[in-house]
Motif scaffolding. Structure first.
Motif, PDB file in Angstrom:
ATOM      1  N   ASN A 157       0.826  -1.200   0.000  1.00 39.51           N
ATOM      2  CA  ASN A 157       0.000   0.000   0.000  1.00 39.51           C
ATOM      3  C   ASN A 157       0.866   1.258   0.000  1.00 39.51           C
ATOM      4  N   MET A 158       1.989   1.199   0.710  1.00 33.88           N
ATOM      5  CA  MET A 158       2.923   2.319   0.727  1.00 33.88           C
ATOM      6  C   MET A 158       3.451   2.591  -0.676  1.00 33.88           C
ATOM      7  N   GLN A 159       3.686   1.533  -1.418  1.00 31.27           N
ATOM      8  CA  GLN A 159       4.176   1.676  -2.786  1.00 31.27           C
ATOM      9  C   GLN A 159       3.140   2.375  -3.658  1.00 31.27           C
ATOM     10  N   LYS A 160       1.851   2.030  -3.469  1.00 31.56           N
ATOM     11  CA  LYS A 160       0.798   2.614  -4.294  1.00 31.56           C
ATOM     12  C   LYS A 160       0.628   4.115  -4.043  1.00 31.56           C
ATOM     13  N   VAL A 161       0.805   4.522  -2.774  1.00 27.15           N
ATOM     14  CA  VAL A 161       0.555   5.932  -2.431  1.00 27.15           C
ATOM     15  C   VAL A 161       1.845   6.747  -2.399  1.00 27.15           C
ATOM     16  N   GLN A 162       2.942   6.167  -2.867  1.00 24.06           N
ATOM     17  CA  GLN A 162       4.215   6.879  -2.848  1.00 24.06           C
ATOM     18  C   GLN A 162       4.153   8.234  -3.559  1.00 24.06           C
ATOM     19  N   PRO A 163       3.491   8.324  -4.725  1.00 21.27           N
ATOM     20  CA  PRO A 163       3.394   9.645  -5.368  1.00 21.27           C
ATOM     21  C   PRO A 163       2.688  10.675  -4.490  1.00 21.27           C
ATOM     22  N   GLU A 164       1.645  10.232  -3.773  1.00 24.99           N
ATOM     23  CA  GLU A 164       0.930  11.138  -2.891  1.00 24.99           C
ATOM     24  C   GLU A 164       1.794  11.564  -1.710  1.00 24.99           C
ATOM     25  N   ILE A 165       2.597  10.633  -1.207  1.00 25.41           N
ATOM     26  CA  ILE A 165       3.515  10.957  -0.106  1.00 25.41           C
ATOM     27  C   ILE A 165       4.533  11.988  -0.565  1.00 25.41           C
ATOM     28  N   GLN A 166       5.078  11.784  -1.748  1.00 18.93           N
ATOM     29  CA  GLN A 166       6.063  12.731  -2.280  1.00 18.93           C
ATOM     30  C   GLN A 166       5.439  14.105  -2.529  1.00 18.93           C
ATOM     31  N   ARG A 167       4.153  14.122  -2.948  1.00 23.86           N
ATOM     32  CA  ARG A 167       3.462  15.398  -3.169  1.00 23.86           C
ATOM     33  C   ARG A 167       3.359  16.189  -1.862  1.00 23.86           C
ATOM     34  N   ILE A 168       3.010  15.483  -0.771  1.00 25.92           N
ATOM     35  CA  ILE A 168       2.892  16.145   0.526  1.00 25.92           C
ATOM     36  C   ILE A 168       4.253  16.632   1.010  1.00 25.92           C
ATOM     37  N   GLN A 169       5.267  15.792   0.835  1.00 25.44           N
ATOM     38  CA  GLN A 169       6.609  16.182   1.273  1.00 25.44           C
ATOM     39  C   GLN A 169       7.133  17.375   0.470  1.00 25.44           C
ATOM     40  N   ASN A 170       6.866  17.383  -0.835  1.00 32.68           N
ATOM     41  CA  ASN A 170       7.303  18.508  -1.664  1.00 32.68           C
ATOM     42  C   ASN A 170       6.557  19.791  -1.307  1.00 32.68           C
ATOM     43  N   LYS A 171       5.313  19.619  -0.883  1.00 29.67           N
ATOM     44  CA  LYS A 171       4.491  20.762  -0.494  1.00 29.67           C
ATOM     45  C   LYS A 171       5.129  21.544   0.657  1.00 29.67           C
ATOM     46  N   TYR A 172       5.775  20.791   1.563  1.00 32.17           N
ATOM     47  CA  TYR A 172       6.380  21.430   2.742  1.00 32.17           C
ATOM     48  C   TYR A 172       7.906  21.410   2.683  1.00 32.17           C
ATOM     49  N   LYS A 173       8.428  21.215   1.482  1.00 34.31           N
ATOM     50  CA  LYS A 173       9.868  21.068   1.317  1.00 34.31           C
ATOM     51  C   LYS A 173      10.648  22.265   1.841  1.00 34.31           C
ATOM     52  N   ASP A 174      10.153  23.454   1.582  1.00 38.44           N
ATOM     53  CA  ASP A 174      10.869  24.677   1.972  1.00 38.44           C
ATOM     54  C   ASP A 174      10.303  25.314   3.236  1.00 38.44           C
ATOM     55  N   LYS A 175       9.430  24.576   3.910  1.00 38.08           N
ATOM     56  CA  LYS A 175       8.809  25.100   5.139  1.00 38.08           C
ATOM     57  C   LYS A 175       9.325  24.304   6.333  1.00 38.08           C
ATOM     58  N   LYS A 176      10.283  24.855   7.054  1.00 40.72           N
ATOM     59  CA  LYS A 176      10.923  24.150   8.152  1.00 40.72           C
ATOM     60  C   LYS A 176      10.418  24.583   9.529  1.00 40.72           C
ATOM     61  N   ASP A 177       9.470  25.511   9.554  1.00 36.79           N
ATOM     62  CA  ASP A 177       8.972  25.962  10.856  1.00 36.79           C
ATOM     63  C   ASP A 177       8.144  24.864  11.506  1.00 36.79           C
ATOM     64  N   PRO A 178       8.090  24.835  12.843  1.00 38.97           N
ATOM     65  CA  PRO A 178       7.388  23.763  13.578  1.00 38.97           C
ATOM     66  C   PRO A 178       5.938  23.581  13.145  1.00 38.97           C
ATOM     67  N   GLU A 179       5.218  24.665  12.878  1.00 37.60           N
ATOM     68  CA  GLU A 179       3.813  24.556  12.509  1.00 37.60           C
ATOM     69  C   GLU A 179       3.639  23.835  11.180  1.00 37.60           C
TER      70      GLU A 179
END
Length: 316
Positions: A57-79
């Motif tokens: 299941n992790m393999q199937k949603v990997q693109p979605e996981i990467q989308r979320i991670q890229n969304k916050y890629k440049d946002k390092k604040d705790p919130e």
């Protein structure tokens, strides 16, 4: 913790051992370890299936996981980091994914491995039949005048063998010392104490020796005792089956990985088999039997799981 688990394993091994010994004393300890390993693997089989399902299941949603991670890629604040964790958590929950699920089977197996090491290190203490044989051998040796000094000349001081009045002055203490002797030291002992009944020694060897190897000795101690080929094969097979197991698992759970993660996985697939071979060579040989049996079971299990999940369409 390990001592407590070793006591539990001792009880389980004794139950299996008694059945095997009643059928065939020869190689009974080795057969017991094999059956015990299969028993453990069957117990954790549901966890392994859940782990594989989660990884698929992790393999199937990997693109979605990467989308979320890229969304916050440049946002390092705790919130922002907290928000990213919440979104990932919701995604995992929706698709019934457990990010740490792959660690659970390993976390269960490692204490069992170390407890089994403790049992094999003192097989004459934990296996009741061996305990009785070692006690009888201790009684026979104590009947020989000056046996303490003779034993001290044969057994060199090591971390797991303490030679003092307590260990050499009682049957139980001497039995504990005898349970730590290597095959080479037993050879010296039998040459010195010629009145030891050969029937007792034969019973001990029938239990401890499997496919020509003493399972309570480390292969490194057995080198040069006429079993070099068997020792090399045991060490090689342990490492090779570990490699095959990791390859089969990797083929069934291929994920979209970045270059660093892929390189780390490739390195582990190379390093871990060598580590397994080294541990097999330096620890009691019975652990090598445990490791090989576990690897073979893992390979067959993984192939069956891959086939079943692919047939059900879970890997699509």
């Amino acid at each position: 913790m390990i001592d407590f688990l070793a006591q539990i394993l001792g009880v389980v091994l004794n139950q299996i051992f008694d059945v095997i010994y009643s059928i065939s004393p020869a190689g009974s300890l080795g057969i017991t370890i094999i059956l015990f390993t299969i028993f453990v693997r069957l117990l954790i089989l549901p966890l392994m299936i859940n782990q594989q399902r989660s990884m698929k299941n992790m393999q199937k949603v990997q693109p979605e996981i990467q989308r979320i991670q890229n969304k916050y890629k440049d946002k390092k604040d705790p919130e922002s980091q907290k928000q990213m964790s919440m979104e990932l958590s919701e995604l995992y929950k929706k698709h019934k994914i457990s990010p740490l699920g792959g660690c659970l089977p390993l976390l269960i197996q490692m204490p069992i491995f170390f407890a089994l090491f403790r049992v094999l290190q003192r097989a004459g203490t934990y296996i009741n039949k061996l305990h009785d044989i070692y006690n009888q051998l201790a009684v026979q040796i104590m009947n020989v005048q000056g046996y303490q000094s003779i034993l001290q000349g044969i057994v060199k001081e090591r971390a797991n063998v303490q030679l003092n009045e307590t260990t050499l002055g009682t049957v139980e203490g001497l039995q504990s010392v005898l349970s730590h002797l290597t095959t080479n030291e037993w050879g010296q002992l039998t040459q010195t104490f010629k009145d030891i009944p050969q029937a007792l020694l034969q019973q001990k060897d029938n239990i401890e020796i499997f496919l020509g190897i003493s399972l309570v000795d480390s292969p490194s101690d057995l080198m040069g005792q006429g079993v070099i080929i068997a020792v090399i094969l045991l060490t090689f097979i342990a490492g090779f089956t570990t490699y095959l197991s990791s390859k089969v698992i990797s083929s069934g759970t291929q994920q979209q990985q970045n270059d660093q993660a892929a390189q780390t996985q490739k390195t582990m697939n190379i390093v871990f088999p060598f580590l397994t071979a080294w541990m097999t060579y330096t620890l009691p040989a019975g652990l090598g039997i445990y490791w090989i049996t576990s690897n073979i079971f893992q390979i067959i299990q993984q192939l069956a799981i891959n086939k079943s999940m692919d047939k059900a369409g879970e890997g699509e």
